[in-house]
Design an enzyme around this catalytic site. Structure first.
Site, PDB file in Angstrom:
ATOM      1  N   TRP A 120     -15.769 142.073  40.553  1.00  0.00           N
ATOM      2  CA  TRP A 120     -17.325 142.688  40.737  1.00  0.00           C
ATOM      3  C   TRP A 120     -18.229 141.274  40.378  1.00  0.00           C
ATOM      4  CZ3 TRP A 120     -19.937 145.266  36.332  1.00  0.00           C
ATOM      5  CH2 TRP A 120     -21.327 145.879  36.749  1.00  0.00           C
ATOM      6  N   ASP A 140     -11.704 146.335  31.807  1.00  0.00           N
ATOM      7  CA  ASP A 140     -12.712 146.887  32.482  1.00  0.00           C
ATOM      8  C   ASP A 140     -12.365 148.335  32.945  1.00  0.00           C
ATOM      9  OD1 ASP A 140     -14.972 147.988  33.494  1.00  0.00           O
ATOM     10  OD2 ASP A 140     -15.736 145.941  34.568  1.00  0.00           O
ATOM     11  N   LYS A 150     -19.255 156.691  36.712  1.00  0.00           N
ATOM     12  CA  LYS A 150     -18.691 157.282  37.721  1.00  0.00           C
ATOM     13  C   LYS A 150     -17.686 158.534  37.499  1.00  0.00           C
ATOM     14  CE  LYS A 150     -19.781 153.269  38.758  1.00  0.00           C
ATOM     15  NZ  LYS A 150     -20.256 152.256  39.619  1.00  0.00           N
TER      16      LYS A 150
END
Ligand code: LMR
Length: 396
Positions: A130, A211, A246
């Protein structure tokens, strides 16, 4: 004073949202920023979250600061969700944690904490990873290195090359791993690959930094935690940055968690003081609202059940959208096979087309996604998939 600073280009992901908003084309398609969308293209407040908000509005009777570590109920609920009810590390009080302002806040807190151990620490990130990992970790003063991860030619994981590189890591190195739903590729390690990675971590002594931003979006809330739980149950030290953006749809509330698993409870209480001191030095105290909502949801049987069903519905929808895109691409004469999109997990897929093709589809057809060819699967709908497939095929 400020004349010495240059103007900077827009962020590669956030800049796309701005460009999309300005595009007058009524048939434009946004597959950019990683935000869940429903069939109508909206990002609604989840029903479980809405109910928790109603309850919290009644309950909240003060706006004084919450405690420096955040809502303890939120922290406990999240740790149990991620590590499991019977986690040996939790039972042995080996986990220190703070509520963080989003997953980004958690990543930064942990990076700052690592600099307290040593500024020479290298953090190994997947190639690709990312984009925001780089400033979030690098700007804390740590050096980033990459390990091979994804092969655009085969649309698969370069596991042997990854392991060969990680064999060079040792004590003092940190290896950043995506717990599930790899961002940007959607290509996840299999359970067997996690097993092999654990063995390597045991042999080499590097510190895994997980993560976990998309728990529940891959195969399920339990299944997606396989790698994380395996490492936490078998290694003395692991660090974790988690996000509720999310899976609770709490993007704007900035709800995350920074956790440190250490060797014993004595070290853990030292780490609790360290992690709180890092947070105090950056932003002082976490925001309350989002963490309080997650606390309510995770500790109310009916609300939790509702939330789990909502996560399942989002995940199922994204799996169906993948299949729909793959078959529409084939129907419209795509010159290559896109079946790999069905194997990828979570919100993102790497279409493995060139940056030139990505820019062409953006300029000619107003289809917006990142130059790397990462698409947000949740931006696809039954209404736009045909247009999307035709546009993609036209640039291949
Ligand atoms: C993404 O990867 O698109 C999301 O995590 C949003 C962001 O901040 O980049």
């Amino acid at each position: 004073m400020f004349e010495v600073l240059p103007s900077l280009p827009a962020d590669p992901i956030l800049g796309l949202s701005a460009a999309f908003r300005e595009d007058p084309n009524p048939n434009k398609i946004d597959l950019g920023v990683g935000v869940y969308k429903d069939e109508q293209g909206r990002t609604p407040i989840m029903d479980s979250v809405q109910q928790a908000q109603t309850r919290l509005l009644q309950q909240e009777d003060s706006k004084t600061y919450i405690t420096p570590q955040g809502h303890q109920g939120y922290i406990d609920g999240m740790l149990e969700l991620m590590l499991g009810k019977h986690s040996p590390a939790l039972l042995a009080n080996r986990v220190a944690a703070v509520q963080a302002p989003g997953g980004c806040g958690a990543l930064r807190i942990l990076a700052e904490l690592l600099t307290r151990v040593s500024t020479d620490t290298k953090v190994w990130v997947s190639d690709p990873t990312w984009a925001n990992h780089v400033p979030l970790i690098g700007n804390a003063g740590l050096t980033l290195e990459t390990y091979p991860y994804f092969d655009k030619d085969t649309a698969g994981i370069r596991f042997d090359a990854m392991m060969d590189t990680l064999k060079q890591c040792g004590k003092g190195d940190v290896v950043l791993l995506h717990g599930c739903c790899h961002n940007p590729t959607g290509a996840d390690l299999t359970n067997e690959q996690w097993d092999q990675l654990l063995e390597l971590a045991q042999q080499r002594g590097f510190l895994p930094f997980i993560d976990l931003a998309y728990l529940g979006f891959g195969d399920g809330l339990e299944q997606d935690a396989y790698g994380l739980r395996l490492l936490v149950e078998n290694l003395p030290e692991v660090i974790i940055a988690a996000s509720c953006s999310k899976n609770f749809g709490l993007y704007r509330e900035r709800v995350g968690l920074a956790a440190i698993v250490s060797n014993d409870s004595k070290t853990s209480s030292i780490m609790q003081s360290q992690i709180q001191s890092v947070a105090r030095g950056i932003y002082s105290m976490p925001p309350s609202w989002g963490g309080a909502l997650v606390d309510i949801i995770l500790h109310d049987e009916a609300l939790r059940h509702n939330w789990e069903n909502e996560v399942t519905a989002m995940r199922t929808r994204m799996t169906e959208l993948r299949a729909m895109l793959v078959s529409k691409l084939a129907e419209n004469g795509a010159p290559k096979e896109f079946g790999f999109v069905n194997q990828q997990k979570g919100m993102f897929s790497y279409l493995c087309i060139s940056p030139e093709q990505v820019r062409e589809v953006r300029e000619k057809h107003s289809v917006y996604f990142v130059d790397s060819s990462r698409v947000n699967i949740a931006g696809i709908s039954k209404d736009n998939v045909e247009t999307l497939a035709k546009a993609l095929v036209s640039v291949m």
